[in-house]
Motif scaffolding. Structure first.
Motif, PDB file in Angstrom:
ATOM      1  N   HIS A 163       0.820  -1.218   0.000  1.00 15.96           N
ATOM      2  CA  HIS A 163       0.000   0.000   0.000  1.00 15.96           C
ATOM      3  C   HIS A 163       0.855   1.270   0.000  1.00 15.96           C
ATOM      4  CE1 HIS A 163      -3.163  -2.850   0.816  1.00 15.96           C
ATOM      5  NE2 HIS A 163      -2.561  -3.228   1.933  1.00 15.96           N
ATOM      6  N   TRP A 209     -10.843   4.202  -5.702  1.00 16.01           N
ATOM      7  CA  TRP A 209     -11.681   3.913  -4.537  1.00 16.01           C
ATOM      8  C   TRP A 209     -12.501   2.653  -4.775  1.00 16.01           C
ATOM      9  CZ3 TRP A 209     -16.635   2.964  -3.004  1.00 16.01           C
ATOM     10  CH2 TRP A 209     -16.881   3.035  -1.630  1.00 16.01           C
ATOM     11  N   SER A 258     -14.262  -2.522  -0.839  1.00 15.50           N
ATOM     12  CA  SER A 258     -13.499  -3.594  -0.192  1.00 15.50           C
ATOM     13  C   SER A 258     -12.163  -3.119   0.366  1.00 15.50           C
ATOM     14  CB  SER A 258     -13.270  -4.745  -1.184  1.00 15.50           C
ATOM     15  OG  SER A 258     -12.492  -4.304  -2.283  1.00 15.50           O
ATOM     16  N   LYS A 259     -11.672  -1.961  -0.111  1.00 16.68           N
ATOM     17  CA  LYS A 259     -10.387  -1.435   0.364  1.00 16.68           C
ATOM     18  C   LYS A 259     -10.552  -0.109   1.107  1.00 16.68           C
ATOM     19  CE  LYS A 259      -8.036  -4.724  -1.631  1.00 16.68           C
ATOM     20  NZ  LYS A 259      -7.277  -5.726  -0.863  1.00 16.68           N
ATOM     21  N   ALA A 260     -11.784   0.211   1.491  1.00 15.74           N
ATOM     22  CA  ALA A 260     -12.056   1.500   2.142  1.00 15.74           C
ATOM     23  C   ALA A 260     -11.280   1.670   3.451  1.00 15.74           C
ATOM     24  CB  ALA A 260     -13.556   1.627   2.400  1.00 15.74           C
ATOM     25  N   LYS A 261     -10.982   0.562   4.127  1.00 14.72           N
ATOM     26  CA  LYS A 261     -10.281   0.655   5.414  1.00 14.72           C
ATOM     27  C   LYS A 261      -8.855   1.189   5.285  1.00 14.72           C
ATOM     28  CE  LYS A 261      -8.740  -4.184   5.393  1.00 14.72           C
ATOM     29  NZ  LYS A 261      -8.770  -5.469   6.136  1.00 14.72           N
ATOM     30  N   TYR A 262      -8.322   1.160   4.048  1.00 10.08           N
ATOM     31  CA  TYR A 262      -6.961   1.671   3.840  1.00 10.08           C
ATOM     32  C   TYR A 262      -6.943   3.179   3.585  1.00 10.08           C
ATOM     33  CZ  TYR A 262      -5.696  -3.236   3.477  1.00 10.08           C
ATOM     34  OH  TYR A 262      -5.510  -4.577   3.744  1.00 10.08           O
ATOM     35  N   GLY A 263      -8.114   3.818   3.641  1.00 10.28           N
ATOM     36  CA  GLY A 263      -8.167   5.264   3.449  1.00 10.28           C
ATOM     37  C   GLY A 263      -8.283   5.666   1.992  1.00 10.28           C
TER      38      GLY A 263
END
Length: 222
Positions: free
Chosen positions: A159, A182, A185-190
């Motif tokens: 990342h 965006w 499924s990857k929203a937690k990485y900001g």
């Protein structure tokens, strides 16, 4: 008497020196052979992967598959369409369920495209997958290598530029870089990484960089 002792001492000293020489010679030879083989193995694996590494990989998620279909149907359609690789990523399955699914997908992909298992080196080894993909919070790469061996592929999720350089130095054969766009499924990485980072990472490492996260047919060319 003195002469006899002198001759005996001389003989023992000669034998001691002889043994010492043999020991040193054996030690040097063993060390040289071992280092040469390890370097050769790593170099051959990386050069081979650079020549035939996949460019388009399907990462499975059976929870997004329509109810009238099975994840294996999606894999079959993707392989038929010309996908380069399939990575089984089903974190909510039990060990046995994941193993059985991996066996099925292995049969579909065999001799047609790469087959990887996400995060489970043991499952990858048990079904003879082409390799394992390690999430960013997974076990150290060197442990995964001990499980699946030197002839298999190991990829790592990254990342940042720092992550990519570390994966490369640890011996990864490729990296997933994302999320580029965006995606839920990857929203937690900001915030997504954007496109500029791709070039920067490729300048820092000499292994394939595969982007992931929000990749659509309308933005893939960007």
């Amino acid at each position: 008497m003195k002469e006899a002792v002198f001759q005996l001492g001389k003989k023992l000293l000669k034998e001691k020196r002889k043994k010492k020489k043999i020991k040193i010679k054996k030690k040097k030879g063993t060390k040289k052979t071992r280092c040469s083989n390890e370097a050769c193995c790593t170099l051959k694996r990386r050069l081979g992967i650079l020549k035939k590494m996949f460019k388009l990989c399907l990462v499975t998620d059976r929870n997004q598959v329509p109810k009238d279909k099975d994840i294996t149907d999606v894999v079959k359609e993707s392989v038929k369409a010309g996908i380069d690789a399939v990575c089984v990523r089903e974190k909510d399955l039990s060990d046995l369920e994941l193993y059985n699914l991996a066996k099925k997908i292995k049969q579909i992909t065999q001799k047609k495209c790469y087959f990887l298992v996400n995060g489970r080196s043991d499952i990858a080894a048990s079904v003879d997958a082409d390799g394992v993909h390690l999430p960013s919070a997974s076990v150290p790469l060197r442990f995964a290598r001990k499980v699946i061996g030197n002839k298999k592929i190991i990829g790592v999720s990254c990342h940042s530029i720092f992550d990519a350089k570390k994966a490369y130095n640890d011996g990864a054969d490729y990296v997933f870089l994302g999320p580029i766009f965006w995606t839920m499924s990857k929203a937690k990485y900001g915030n997504p990484l954007g496109l500029d980072i791709i070039k920067k990472v490729k300048e820092k490492i000499k292994i394939p960089v595969i982007t992931i996260g929000g990749i659509k047919d309308w933005n893939v060319s960007g």
